[in-house]
Structures are given as C-alpha cells and as structure tokens.
Design a protein around this motif. Structure first.
Motif, mmCIF file in Angstrom:
data_model
loop_
_atom_site.group_PDB
_atom_site.id
_atom_site.type_symbol
_atom_site.label_atom_id
_atom_site.label_comp_id
_atom_site.label_asym_id
_atom_site.label_seq_id
_atom_site.Cartn_x
_atom_site.Cartn_y
_atom_site.Cartn_z
ATOM 1 N N ALA A 67 -7.192 9.956 -7.807
ATOM 2 C CA ALA A 67 -6.450 8.790 -7.317
ATOM 3 C C ALA A 67 -5.820 9.058 -5.957
ATOM 4 N N ASP A 68 -5.367 10.282 -5.709
ATOM 5 C CA ASP A 68 -4.745 10.586 -4.419
ATOM 6 C C ASP A 68 -5.756 10.479 -3.281
ATOM 7 N N LYS A 69 -6.960 10.954 -3.514
ATOM 8 C CA LYS A 69 -8.002 10.870 -2.487
ATOM 9 C C LYS A 69 -8.379 9.416 -2.226
ATOM 10 N N ILE A 70 -8.474 8.634 -3.283
ATOM 11 C CA ILE A 70 -8.795 7.213 -3.132
ATOM 12 C C ILE A 70 -7.701 6.498 -2.339
ATOM 13 N N CYS A 71 -6.427 6.803 -2.635
ATOM 14 C CA CYS A 71 -5.312 6.193 -1.899
ATOM 15 C C CYS A 71 -5.381 6.540 -0.420
ATOM 16 N N ARG A 72 -5.646 7.802 -0.103
ATOM 17 C CA ARG A 72 -5.745 8.212 1.298
ATOM 18 C C ARG A 72 -6.882 7.473 1.999
ATOM 19 N N LEU A 87 0.819 -1.207 0.000
ATOM 20 C CA LEU A 87 0.000 0.000 0.000
ATOM 21 C C LEU A 87 0.856 1.262 0.000
ATOM 22 N N ALA A 88 2.039 1.194 0.575
ATOM 23 C CA ALA A 88 2.938 2.347 0.574
ATOM 24 C C ALA A 88 3.474 2.642 -0.824
ATOM 25 N N ILE A 89 3.497 1.650 -1.685
ATOM 26 C CA ILE A 89 4.007 1.819 -3.047
ATOM 27 C C ILE A 89 2.953 2.425 -3.982
ATOM 28 N N VAL A 90 1.682 2.322 -3.627
ATOM 29 C CA VAL A 90 0.590 2.747 -4.507
ATOM 30 C C VAL A 90 0.713 4.203 -4.961
ATOM 31 N N PRO A 91 1.021 5.188 -4.081
ATOM 32 C CA PRO A 91 1.158 6.565 -4.585
ATOM 33 C C PRO A 91 2.242 6.718 -5.647
ATOM 34 N N MET A 92 3.346 5.996 -5.491
ATOM 35 C CA MET A 92 4.400 6.060 -6.495
ATOM 36 C C MET A 92 3.929 5.446 -7.814
ATOM 37 N N LEU A 93 3.168 4.359 -7.731
ATOM 38 C CA LEU A 93 2.661 3.726 -8.948
ATOM 39 C C LEU A 93 1.662 4.627 -9.679
ATOM 40 N N THR A 94 0.834 5.350 -8.921
ATOM 41 C CA THR A 94 -0.106 6.266 -9.585
ATOM 42 C C THR A 94 0.645 7.424 -10.226
ATOM 43 N N TRP A 95 1.727 7.855 -9.601
ATOM 44 C CA TRP A 95 2.544 8.915 -10.207
ATOM 45 C C TRP A 95 3.165 8.421 -11.521
ATOM 46 N N ILE A 96 3.663 7.197 -11.529
ATOM 47 C CA ILE A 96 4.241 6.621 -12.744
ATOM 48 C C ILE A 96 3.157 6.415 -13.801
#
Length: 97
Positions: A59-64, A35-44
């Motif tokens: 996507a950022d709101k969903i990740c939070r 789950l910690a990797i998910v923000p980096m994957l959405t950025w990529i």
C-alpha cells in the motif's frame, strides 16, 4: 513552453431530461488534502480485520505512485480527462483547468 498548473476539476453533467447542465467545480487543493490523508488511513486500516488484504499489497508503494502521478497531472496544463456521450442524450465531461 511554460504551462500553468491546474487548479480545478470541472465536471459537467447534462442528462437528456434536464433543461440545464449540472456544473461541479472541485478545487484541486481538496484532492491534494484527501491524498495526504491516505497514508494515515492505510495505517489505521492495518489495525482492523482488513489488514489481511493490505498484507497482500504494498500500500505504501501504491500511495507514493499515486502521489507522483497526481503531481504530474497537476502540472500538465488544462486538458479533458473524460468525455462520455450516451445514446439517450446524457453527456458527462471531466476537465482539468
């Protein structure tokens, strides 16, 4: 009352034609790391052609929100998430321990 946090996701599968059950313990720290990797994957993903899909969703709101729900699940104590019994004898049970 104080509840211990969960440490394992236990998946138990019993197929009707199997003699023994398949027991898969998954340490929850691995899920935390994924789950910690998910923000980096959405950025990529924003750098790829799939960025058109990400523009339609926050996507950022969903990740939070996923992180908050996951933390609450971790401290909720042990419980059964899913228990499925099929007509042919197949059983699947997913528990947080």
């Amino acid at each position: 009352m104080f509840k211990l946090p969960n440490f394992y996701l236990l998946c138990v599968v019993q197929l009707s034609e199997w003699k023994y059950r398949l027991i898969l313990p998954v340490p929850l720290f691995l899920v935390d790391e994924l789950l910690a990797i998910v923000p980096m994957l959405t950025w990529i993903a924003r750098l790829t052609p799939s960025s058109a899909v990400l523009e339609k969703v926050d996507a950022d709101k969903i990740c939070r929100m996923v992180f908050v729900v996951w933390r609450k699940i971790r401290v909720a104590g042990s419980f059964t998430m899913v228990e499925v019994n099929d007509n042919d004898g197949t059983k699947v049970k997913i528990q947080l321990l």
